[in-house]
Design a protein around this motif. Structure first.
Motif, PDB file in Angstrom:
ATOM      1  N   GLY A  40      76.691 203.325 127.535  1.00 22.70           N
ATOM      2  CA  GLY A  40      77.693 202.801 128.467  1.00 22.70           C
ATOM      3  C   GLY A  40      78.417 201.617 127.853  1.00 22.70           C
ATOM      4  O   GLY A  40      77.914 200.975 126.929  1.00 22.70           O
ATOM      5  N   ALA A  41      79.604 201.324 128.408  1.00 24.15           N
ATOM      6  CA  ALA A  41      80.419 200.235 127.847  1.00 24.15           C
ATOM      7  C   ALA A  41      79.723 198.880 127.986  1.00 24.15           C
ATOM      8  O   ALA A  41      79.815 198.042 127.084  1.00 24.15           O
ATOM      9  CB  ALA A  41      81.773 200.206 128.544  1.00 24.15           C
ATOM     10  N   GLY A  42      79.031 198.663 129.087  1.00 23.73           N
ATOM     11  CA  GLY A  42      78.340 197.388 129.292  1.00 23.73           C
ATOM     12  C   GLY A  42      77.259 197.158 128.251  1.00 23.73           C
ATOM     13  O   GLY A  42      77.135 196.068 127.688  1.00 23.73           O
ATOM     14  N   THR A  43      76.482 198.199 127.984  1.00 29.34           N
ATOM     15  CA  THR A  43      75.428 198.114 126.959  1.00 29.34           C
ATOM     16  C   THR A  43      76.057 197.896 125.593  1.00 29.34           C
ATOM     17  O   THR A  43      75.604 197.059 124.806  1.00 29.34           O
ATOM     18  CB  THR A  43      74.596 199.417 126.945  1.00 29.34           C
ATOM     19  N   LEU A  44      77.120 198.659 125.322  1.00 31.20           N
ATOM     20  CA  LEU A  44      77.775 198.574 124.013  1.00 31.20           C
ATOM     21  C   LEU A  44      78.300 197.162 123.739  1.00 31.20           C
ATOM     22  O   LEU A  44      77.963 196.552 122.714  1.00 31.20           O
ATOM     23  CB  LEU A  44      78.924 199.579 123.934  1.00 31.20           C
ATOM     24  N   TYR A  45      79.097 196.636 124.667  1.00 27.81           N
ATOM     25  CA  TYR A  45      79.721 195.337 124.393  1.00 27.81           C
ATOM     26  C   TYR A  45      78.711 194.185 124.481  1.00 27.81           C
ATOM     27  O   TYR A  45      78.876 193.174 123.786  1.00 27.81           O
ATOM     28  CB  TYR A  45      80.924 195.107 125.308  1.00 27.81           C
ATOM     29  N   GLY A  46      77.687 194.355 125.332  1.00 27.74           N
ATOM     30  CA  GLY A  46      76.622 193.347 125.367  1.00 27.74           C
ATOM     31  C   GLY A  46      75.911 193.275 124.028  1.00 27.74           C
ATOM     32  O   GLY A  46      75.636 192.184 123.507  1.00 27.74           O
TER      33      GLY A  46
END
Lengths: 111, 133
Positions: A40-46
């Motif tokens: 997911g984008a949240g996991t990726l950017y985190g």
């Protein structure tokens, strides 16, 4: 050496061939894992944020955008430290596979 | 659906939002468009996964903020002081009414629970970051 988490490993691996934006990284990860890992984008950017803080990845100037959406995107690149970390992890995994294969062969020999 | 996702992005702490919301929004637009072409099941799966990931990582990002650390420390100090006051009261007034003793026992139990919760929270800090060499 401490093993990398799957998220960190796959992001570093996706950036190994060259610069990527977030969506490109997500697509590469899905491709590398045959769709088993859809980040997911949240996991990726985190994770990217922590990799940047650790000096393993850096943001680079974006190439000329192909679409309007591309204008919104940042691109990321492995730093030399990031590449060394990835190489070390691949080396560690190769060692593990060698050991596992040896154990399997020995077990089959006994069976 | 993209409007809802953009609204939910506002839940992230301001520094994270300022840095990544634009990219996340663009990624969601592309993912949504790709999933829509692959059929309804893929689209629903994409929406569920995207929103679930967002909500899970919002909590994770807030845990790293300075305000959360301050809030956690404040709660911890308040609970300790509260518990000490009750313990002192119990020693100063050993033959007091039953309600006081009940309150003292209750406060000790609550303080133990709070200490355990805070201890667990402090121990489970940033597993991803710790593993990055």
């Amino acid at each position: 050496m401490t093993p990398l988490t799957p998220a960190v490993f796959h992001i570093l691996l996706a950036l190994a061939p060259g610069d990527r934006h977030g969506y490109g990284i997500m697509q590469d990860i899905a491709e590398h894992t045959d769709g088993e890992l859809k980040m997911g984008a949240g996991t990726l950017y985190g994770t990217i944020q922590r990799l940047m803080d650790a000096g393993l990845v850096r943001e680079v100037e974006s190439p000329p955008p192909e679409t309007v959406r591309d204008e919104r995107r940042r691109h990321y690149r492995l730093t030399p430290a990031g590449r060394r970390t990835l190489d070390a992890e691949v080396h560690r995994l190769e060692g593990l596979i060698r050991v596992a294969r040896g154990v399997q062969r020995a077990a089959r020999g006994k069976g | 659906m993209t409007a809802l996702y953009r609204i939910l992005l506002r839940l992230y702490p301001a520094p994270f939002y300022d840095r990544f919301a634009r990219d996340m929004s663009a990624d969601f637009d592309d993912g949504y468009s790709d999933a829509r072409h692959k059929g309804l099941v893929t689209l629903i799966e994409f929406i569920m996964r995207s929103h679930g990931d967002l909500l899970a990582t919002v909590a994770a990002q807030w845990r790293y903020t300075e305000s959360f650390m301050i809030w956690r420390a404040s709660v911890s100090i308040s609970l300790t002081i509260w518990a000490l006051v009750f313990v002192i009261a119990a020693f100063e007034w050993p033959r007091g009414p039953a309600t006081l003793l009940f309150v003292v026992q209750l406060s000790l139990a609550l303080t133990t629970c709070a200490a355990l919760t805070i201890g667990l929270a402090l121990h489970s800090t940033r597993p991803e970051e710790q593993r990055i060499p």
